[in-house]
Structure formats: structure tokens, C-alpha cells
Write an enzyme that holds these catalytic residues in place. Structure first.
Site, PDB file in Angstrom:
ATOM      1  N   ARG A 129       0.813  -1.200   0.000  1.00 40.20           N
ATOM      2  CA  ARG A 129       0.000   0.000   0.000  1.00 40.20           C
ATOM      3  C   ARG A 129       0.858   1.267   0.000  1.00 40.20           C
ATOM      4  O   ARG A 129       0.546   2.256  -0.605  1.00 40.20           O
ATOM      5  CB  ARG A 129      -0.912  -0.038   1.240  1.00 40.20           C
ATOM      6  CG  ARG A 129      -1.661   1.241   1.540  1.00 40.20           C
ATOM      7  CD  ARG A 129      -2.772   1.424   0.524  1.00 40.20           C
ATOM      8  NE  ARG A 129      -3.400   2.730   0.586  1.00 40.20           N
ATOM      9  CZ  ARG A 129      -2.848   3.863   0.146  1.00 40.20           C
ATOM     10  NH1 ARG A 129      -1.623   3.889  -0.308  1.00 40.20           N
ATOM     11  NH2 ARG A 129      -3.534   4.981   0.184  1.00 40.20           N
ATOM     12  N   TYR A 130       1.952   1.197   0.769  1.00 35.26           N
ATOM     13  CA  TYR A 130       2.812   2.368   0.970  1.00 35.26           C
ATOM     14  C   TYR A 130       4.088   2.236   0.151  1.00 35.26           C
ATOM     15  O   TYR A 130       4.468   1.129  -0.233  1.00 35.26           O
ATOM     16  CB  TYR A 130       3.160   2.499   2.456  1.00 35.26           C
ATOM     17  CG  TYR A 130       1.956   2.743   3.340  1.00 35.26           C
ATOM     18  CD1 TYR A 130       1.399   4.007   3.427  1.00 35.26           C
ATOM     19  CD2 TYR A 130       1.375   1.709   4.064  1.00 35.26           C
ATOM     20  CE1 TYR A 130       0.294   4.242   4.227  1.00 35.26           C
ATOM     21  CE2 TYR A 130       0.261   1.932   4.870  1.00 35.26           C
ATOM     22  CZ  TYR A 130      -0.274   3.203   4.950  1.00 35.26           C
ATOM     23  OH  TYR A 130      -1.357   3.435   5.735  1.00 35.26           O
TER      24      TYR A 130
ATOM     25  N   ARG B 284       7.131   0.100   2.357  1.00 33.36           N
ATOM     26  CA  ARG B 284       6.913  -0.997   3.303  1.00 33.36           C
ATOM     27  C   ARG B 284       5.720  -1.841   2.875  1.00 33.36           C
ATOM     28  O   ARG B 284       4.831  -1.363   2.177  1.00 33.36           O
ATOM     29  CB  ARG B 284       6.719  -0.477   4.716  1.00 33.36           C
ATOM     30  CG  ARG B 284       5.626   0.556   4.859  1.00 33.36           C
ATOM     31  CD  ARG B 284       5.985   1.500   6.012  1.00 33.36           C
ATOM     32  NE  ARG B 284       4.892   2.418   6.334  1.00 33.36           N
ATOM     33  CZ  ARG B 284       4.665   3.541   5.658  1.00 33.36           C
ATOM     34  NH1 ARG B 284       5.411   3.862   4.632  1.00 33.36           N
ATOM     35  NH2 ARG B 284       3.671   4.330   6.015  1.00 33.36           N
TER      36      ARG B 284
ATOM     37  N   CYS C 110      -4.996 -17.624  14.318  1.00 32.01           N
ATOM     38  CA  CYS C 110      -4.643 -16.846  15.511  1.00 32.01           C
ATOM     39  C   CYS C 110      -4.773 -17.740  16.740  1.00 32.01           C
ATOM     40  O   CYS C 110      -5.364 -18.812  16.677  1.00 32.01           O
ATOM     41  CB  CYS C 110      -5.580 -15.660  15.667  1.00 32.01           C
ATOM     42  SG  CYS C 110      -5.348 -14.368  14.426  1.00 32.01           S
TER      43      CYS C 110
ATOM     44  N   CYS D  74     -10.415 -12.140  17.754  1.00 33.05           N
ATOM     45  CA  CYS D  74     -11.043 -10.889  18.186  1.00 33.05           C
ATOM     46  C   CYS D  74     -12.339 -10.740  17.385  1.00 33.05           C
ATOM     47  O   CYS D  74     -12.313 -10.853  16.156  1.00 33.05           O
ATOM     48  CB  CYS D  74     -10.137  -9.705  17.891  1.00 33.05           C
ATOM     49  SG  CYS D  74      -8.442  -9.878  18.485  1.00 33.05           S
TER      50      CYS D  74
ATOM     51  N   CYS E 216     -12.344  -8.403  14.248  1.00 36.12           N
ATOM     52  CA  CYS E 216     -11.221  -8.613  13.315  1.00 36.12           C
ATOM     53  C   CYS E 216     -11.422  -7.877  11.996  1.00 36.12           C
ATOM     54  O   CYS E 216     -12.443  -8.026  11.326  1.00 36.12           O
ATOM     55  CB  CYS E 216     -11.051 -10.096  13.038  1.00 36.12           C
ATOM     56  SG  CYS E 216      -9.706 -10.450  11.881  1.00 36.12           S
TER      57      CYS E 216
ATOM     58  N   ARG F 177      -9.733  -8.424   9.382  1.00 34.30           N
ATOM     59  CA  ARG F 177      -9.462  -9.341   8.277  1.00 34.30           C
ATOM     60  C   ARG F 177     -10.295 -10.609   8.393  1.00 34.30           C
ATOM     61  O   ARG F 177      -9.868 -11.692   7.991  1.00 34.30           O
ATOM     62  CB  ARG F 177      -7.971  -9.659   8.273  1.00 34.30           C
ATOM     63  CG  ARG F 177      -7.307  -9.289   6.970  1.00 34.30           C
ATOM     64  CD  ARG F 177      -5.803  -9.251   7.072  1.00 34.30           C
ATOM     65  NE  ARG F 177      -5.314  -7.903   7.159  1.00 34.30           N
ATOM     66  CZ  ARG F 177      -4.368  -7.498   7.989  1.00 34.30           C
ATOM     67  NH1 ARG F 177      -3.782  -8.330   8.814  1.00 34.30           N
ATOM     68  NH2 ARG F 177      -3.998  -6.239   7.991  1.00 34.30           N
TER      69      ARG F 177
ATOM     70  N   ASP G 144     -12.658  -0.381  12.137  1.00 37.09           N
ATOM     71  CA  ASP G 144     -12.911  -0.436  10.693  1.00 37.09           C
ATOM     72  C   ASP G 144     -14.384  -0.736  10.395  1.00 37.09           C
ATOM     73  O   ASP G 144     -15.104  -1.287  11.228  1.00 37.09           O
ATOM     74  CB  ASP G 144     -12.028  -1.500  10.041  1.00 37.09           C
ATOM     75  CG  ASP G 144     -10.570  -1.059   9.975  1.00 37.09           C
ATOM     76  OD1 ASP G 144     -10.329   0.166   9.872  1.00 37.09           O
ATOM     77  OD2 ASP G 144      -9.687  -1.926  10.036  1.00 37.09           O
TER      78      ASP G 144
ATOM     79  N   ASP H 297      -8.073   4.139   9.548  1.00 45.71           N
ATOM     80  CA  ASP H 297      -7.573   3.446   8.362  1.00 45.71           C
ATOM     81  C   ASP H 297      -8.638   3.674   7.300  1.00 45.71           C
ATOM     82  O   ASP H 297      -9.746   3.147   7.383  1.00 45.71           O
ATOM     83  CB  ASP H 297      -7.321   1.964   8.645  1.00 45.71           C
ATOM     84  CG  ASP H 297      -6.143   1.435   7.839  1.00 45.71           C
ATOM     85  OD1 ASP H 297      -5.857   2.022   6.768  1.00 45.71           O
ATOM     86  OD2 ASP H 297      -5.523   0.449   8.264  1.00 45.71           O
TER      87      ASP H 297
ATOM     88  N   LYS I 240      -3.606   4.633   6.611  1.00 44.60           N
ATOM     89  CA  LYS I 240      -3.833   5.208   7.935  1.00 44.60           C
ATOM     90  C   LYS I 240      -3.753   6.727   7.886  1.00 44.60           C
ATOM     91  O   LYS I 240      -2.772   7.267   7.396  1.00 44.60           O
ATOM     92  CB  LYS I 240      -2.800   4.663   8.901  1.00 44.60           C
ATOM     93  CG  LYS I 240      -2.898   3.167   9.067  1.00 44.60           C
ATOM     94  CD  LYS I 240      -1.773   2.654   9.943  1.00 44.60           C
ATOM     95  CE  LYS I 240      -1.760   1.154   9.996  1.00 44.60           C
ATOM     96  NZ  LYS I 240      -1.285   0.558   8.721  1.00 44.60           N
TER      97      LYS I 240
HETATM   98  C1  PLP Z   1      -0.472  -0.409   8.718  1.00 43.70           C
HETATM   99  C2  PLP Z   1       0.093  -0.848   7.468  1.00 43.70           C
HETATM  100  C3  PLP Z   1       1.457  -0.744   7.219  1.00 43.70           C
HETATM  101  C4  PLP Z   1       2.426  -0.154   8.218  1.00 43.70           C
HETATM  102  O1  PLP Z   1       2.136   1.177   8.464  1.00 43.70           O
HETATM  103  P1  PLP Z   1       3.015   2.011   9.488  1.00 43.70           P
HETATM  104  O2  PLP Z   1       2.319   3.317   9.584  1.00 43.70           O
HETATM  105  O3  PLP Z   1       4.375   2.088   8.894  1.00 43.70           O
HETATM  106  O4  PLP Z   1       3.034   1.254  10.778  1.00 43.70           O
HETATM  107  C5  PLP Z   1       1.934  -1.175   6.005  1.00 43.70           C
HETATM  108  N1  PLP Z   1       1.100  -1.665   5.072  1.00 43.70           N
HETATM  109  C6  PLP Z   1      -0.215  -1.768   5.271  1.00 43.70           C
HETATM  110  C7  PLP Z   1      -1.081  -2.301   4.197  1.00 43.70           C
HETATM  111  C8  PLP Z   1      -0.772  -1.378   6.484  1.00 43.70           C
HETATM  112  O5  PLP Z   1      -2.091  -1.496   6.689  1.00 43.70           O
END
Ligand code: PLP
Length: 472
Positions: free
Chosen positions: A135-136, A139, A148, A152, A155, A157, A316, A353, A360
Site C-alpha cells: 500500500r505504501y 513498506r 490466531c 477478536c 477482526c 481481516r 474499521d 484506516d 492510515k
Molecule cells: C499499517 C500498514 C502498514 C504499516 O504502516 P506504518 O504506519 O508504517 O506502521 C503497512 N502496510 C499496510 C497495508 C498497512 O495497513
């Protein structure tokens, strides 16, 4: 049933032994498990194989309400499984017990709501290979299991989690690792699921070592609730394995101070002593922690265990979680009650989110009240309003002589607002913006065949500005 489930405020008196959990001053267990020898109770395998998942089993531990009976008996409900350890923290007589509400289904989770979604974060759309959510820019979220220790009820997911027939295979792992190896902008891999610490130890270690072998992966993170649901799993052996893969970070998931027990303190101690920085991601949940005082007590307990509150999530828009949702205002109220009132280390970032896959988005009370060219007006947590005088002469940072600016990492298509600030582009336009705004072909001073490229014009009596042939 007169079962004492109150957790006493006790610290560990001696370091844990190599084999067991060590001497812990623990509250008595519910009657059903009173006879279980400590050696079994403290064995994570015993805990996992004795999880509660039926009406009968739960009925032996708590006095079930009609709402709970309906929830547990519902067809197609999200998976139910509770470790005896975590179940022993439930109040048998209080249906509002915050432990109980997180893990025991009720009929309320069967009720839909406006904007409810199965995959509210659009994770599936962001998956280049199964289980990898990219997504980012730098990372990646790597889902490594659907299982799990306990489930929860809220959840995020639940569309994939808990299904014992659908989990990730060796070939999925290979595809994930292959994608990561050929995607050099990824410097941070976040293992999640499901719960990575539920994997067979050999598989978990295989994944960690394969990730460590990829040079551009700088940090590995594990998102886990195992230390909360199953603190017995945090053994000397596990941390000895984990610490080989530093820099390794871990985010835990606590929602309520009642989850802090001698067992958890022991587990967090072991992890922190292994040099693993611990964070906590909490979810804001109606009837569980939607109270500034509960949250403040929780974050204080966390920092005492060297766990840094990281995120407080707005719940969510996911199926089954409707009754746990709070207004965003509640989150703002909690943040207002934390900042300034307690240690900065104890304050998480409150995030929504964004539904649809926006990622986020941090939300906070407003501290910046106003500004002029040379002064900003700010307020503090007490309501004290003051000014910050801007510098008379600011010599700005010079990107042309800055090595870091010259070598900035590419963020294909994701520079966003920073891109606007850098002058990379002038505007970010909503969907169909251009079509919507190309509705005035005849500009005063221009014609359809020779339109105005740059400048101002009158159209329908309104003054508009045109840049690069587009009305802005
Ligand atoms: C939360 C999340 C992350 C990590 O986000 P940080 O703000 O760096 O902790 C990475 N990818 C996805 C898809 C996420 O939902």
C-alpha cells in the site's frame, strides 16, 4: 460460580526459569481448570489444544447471556476460539466484561450497518501476490497465516482469518519472497496475518531468515497478539531465535488494562530484554475502552512493561464490528485527555484506516489556532493560548547542496502532498475533475478553435483562471 478473576497488581519476584514460566503470583483459575498442573497450563501447546469453541465449553466458564448464546450458535459466524489462559481472565458474571466482549460472540455481531464492507481497507486490490499488501511506498504488509491463538470479534481481516482450510502455502511464501526480493523500494516488512507467532517455529524462522537474506530489507516487524492471548508462547527458545534477526520490531495488541497479567509482564520482559522494541496497536471499541480513563490506565501499564503505545485505531467498517464502532469524536476526546496530561511516550497516534484503501490517516485535536506571516497562535492541553514568533530571516534548507535531497528514494506515484510542496506538480485533482470543468468552451477573449492557454477570462459572467489550457 464464585471465581476470582481479578488480576492483582504484582510484579515478577524472580527471573523466569529456563523451562517454565517461573514463579508468578497468579489469581486462582476458574473451577474447570483448577486441577490442571501448572506445567500444562504454562505450556503453549496445551493452551492451544484446549481452546474453547463451543457453547458447552464456554458455559463451563461463564454464565452465558441469551445474546451470547445466539451469537455463538449463529451459522456462518466468524470463528470462535479462546485460549484457556485468556478465558480465565473473563468475569463469569459480567456480560460487559471487557475481556469477554472482545472474544465471545453476541447476536449483535450479526447486525449489518451503513457502509459495512468485507474488505474495508481494499487490501485485496493492493496485493501483487497472495498475502502481500503493498500500500505504501517503502513498506509491505506480509500475511503469513490465517490462524490466531484466539479470535477478536472485531477482526478487520475476518474475510480470510480463521478459515482452517485456507492458509498460506510454501508456494505463496515463495511468491511473496520473490516479489520482495525484486522490489528494492521495500525497506520494511511487516509480518501479520492471522498471527505470525502461531506458525510452527521452523516456518517462522525460515521466513525471518529468508527476509533477512534480502539486502534492501532493513527492518522486519511482527504484528502479533500471541503475547496477549497466549503469553506462554513467549519462551526463552522463541526469543533466542527472534533476536538473531535484528533489527526486529514487534507490535502487540492490547485494548484494556485487564489484559495486563503477571504472565504478560513476563512475556514482555523477555521480548524487551532480547532487544525487541515493543509497540502496541489498540482498537477503539465501544463498551471496552471508549473512555479516556481506561485508555490512560492502559497506556500507563504498557509503558511500565516497556511497550510503547503506537496506534489507536478507529474501528474499521468491517462486517461483524458494527456494535464496536464509536464516533471519531470519541477518539479525539481520548487524545485530548492524553496529550499533555501524561508522558509523551505513553501517547499513541490516533488513526482512521481510510475505507477504500486510503491507508492510515492520523487524527488529533487542533493545537494550531491561527497564523499570520510572522506569528502562529497555538493552544496547549490546558487551554493556554500563546504565540510563536516566526524567525525574521529564515535561510531555507538548500536541496541543491544536500546529498540526501539528491539521493531521495523513488516513490512511484505516491509523493502526494510532499510532491505538491516540492513543486513536482501543481494540483491533485479529484476523479473526472477535468471533464467536469471543461464545460465552458467559449471564453471571453478566446474561441473554441483558439482557446485561452494562460490567463483570466469571463465565462457566464464569472471570472475564471486558465493555466495550461485548463480552468483552475
Ligand atoms: C499499517 C500498514 C502498514 C504499516 O504502516 P506504518 O504506519 O508504517 O506502521 C503497512 N502496510 C499496510 C497495508 C498497512 O495497513
Amino acid at each position: 460460580m464464585a471465581v476470582q478473576t481479578v488480576t492483582k497488581e504484582v510484579d515478577i519476584e524472580e527471573p523466569p526459569g529456563k523451562t517454565g514460566v517461573g514463579r508468578l503470583d497468579r489469581p486462582p483459575r476458574p473451577a474447570v481448570w483448577a486441577q490442571v498442573p501448572d506445567a500444562q497450563w504454562d505450556d503453549w501447546r496445551w493452551q492451544l489444544s484446549h481452546r474453547l469453541n463451543t457453547l458447552e465449553e464456554l458455559g463451563q466458564v461463564i454464565h452465558l447471556t441469551p445474546e451470547e448464546i445466539e451469537g455463538i450458535s449463529a451459522k456462518d459466524r466468524f470463528r470462535l476460539d479462546i485460549t484457556p489462559y485468556f478465558a480465565s481472565l473473563m468475569d463469569p458474571d459480567d456480560p460487559n466484561c471487557p475481556i469477554r466482549r472482545q472474544i465471545v460472540p453476541t447476536s449483535r455481531e450479526l447486525v449489518g450497518f451503513t457502509s459495512m464492507m468485507e474488505d474495508s481497507l481494499a487490501e485485496d486490490a493492493h496485493s501483487p501476490v497472495p498475502g502481500l499488501v503493498h500500500r505504501y511506498p517503502d513498506r509491505v504488509l506480509m500475511l503469513v497465516t490465517t490462524q490466531c491463538a484466539s479470535y477478536c470479534r472485531y477482526c478487520t481481516r475476518s474475510r480470510i482469518v480463521g478459515d482452517p482450510t485456507a492458509t498460506f502455502s510454501r508456494s505463496d511464501y515463495e511468491a511473496q519472497i520473490d516479489y520482495l526480493a525484486r522490489t528494492p523500494q521495500v525497506r520494511d516488512v511487516l509480518l501479520s496475518g492471522g498471527d505470525p507467532l502461531i506458525l510452527p517455529p521452523k516456518i517462522l524462522e525460515m521466513l525471518l531468515s529468508r527476509l533477512r537474506a534480502i539486502p534492501h530489507i532493513e527492518i522486519i516487524r511482527i504484528g502479533t497478539r500471541v503475547p496477549v492471548f497466549l503469553p506462554q508462547r513467549v519462551t526463552e527458545e522463541l526469543v533466542t531465535m527472534l533476536r538473531q534477526y535484528h533489527p526486529l520490531w514487534m507490535n502487540l495488541h492490547f485494548n484494556h488494562p485487564k489484559e495486563i497479567t503477571p504472565e504478560i509482564r513476563r512475556a514482555c520482559n523477555l521480548l524487551a530484554d532480547a532487544g525487541i522494541p515493543l509497540g502496541c496497536q489498540s482498537v477503539l471499541l465501544a463498551g471496552i475502552n471508549d473512555c479516556p480513563h481506561i485508555m490512560r490506565a492502559l497506556v500507563h501499564e504498557l509503558v511500565k512493561m516497556r511497550v510503547r503505545p503506537y496506534y489507536l485505531y478507529q474501528c474499521d467498517l468491517v462486517e461483524g464490528a458494527g456494535h464496536f464502532r464509536t464516533p471519531v469524536a470519541k477518539g479525539i476526546e481520548i487524545m485530548e485527555a492524553l496529550r499533555g496530561h501524561t508522558s509523551g511516550y505513553a501517547i499513541p497516534t490516533y488513526v482512521v484506516d481510510a475505507p477504500g484503501g486510503g491507508g492510515k490517516i492520523p487524527i488529533a485535536p487542533n493545537y494550531l489556532l491561527s497564523m499570520s506571516h510572522d506569528r502562529v497562535v497555538v493552544r496547549n492541553f490546558e487551554g493556554y493560548i500563546t504565540t510563536y514568533q516566526e524567525p525574521d530571516e529564515y535561510r531555507p534548507h538548500d536541496p541543491k547542496t544536500c546529498a540526501y535531497c539528491q539521493n531521495k528514494r523513488p516513490e512511484p506515484g505516491q509523493t502526494g502532498i510532499t510532491g505538491l510542496l516540492d513543486g513536482e506538480r501543481m494540483a491533485i485533482k479529484p476523479e473526472n475533475f477535468d471533464q467536469t470543468h471543461r464545460r465552458a468552451p467559449i471564453l471571453t477573449g478566446g474561441t473554441e478553435t483558439s482557446p485561452i492557454i494562460m490567463g483570466q477570462a469571463l465565462t457566464n459572467g464569472e471570472r475564471i483562471t486558465v493555466v495550461n489550457g485548463e480552468v483552475i
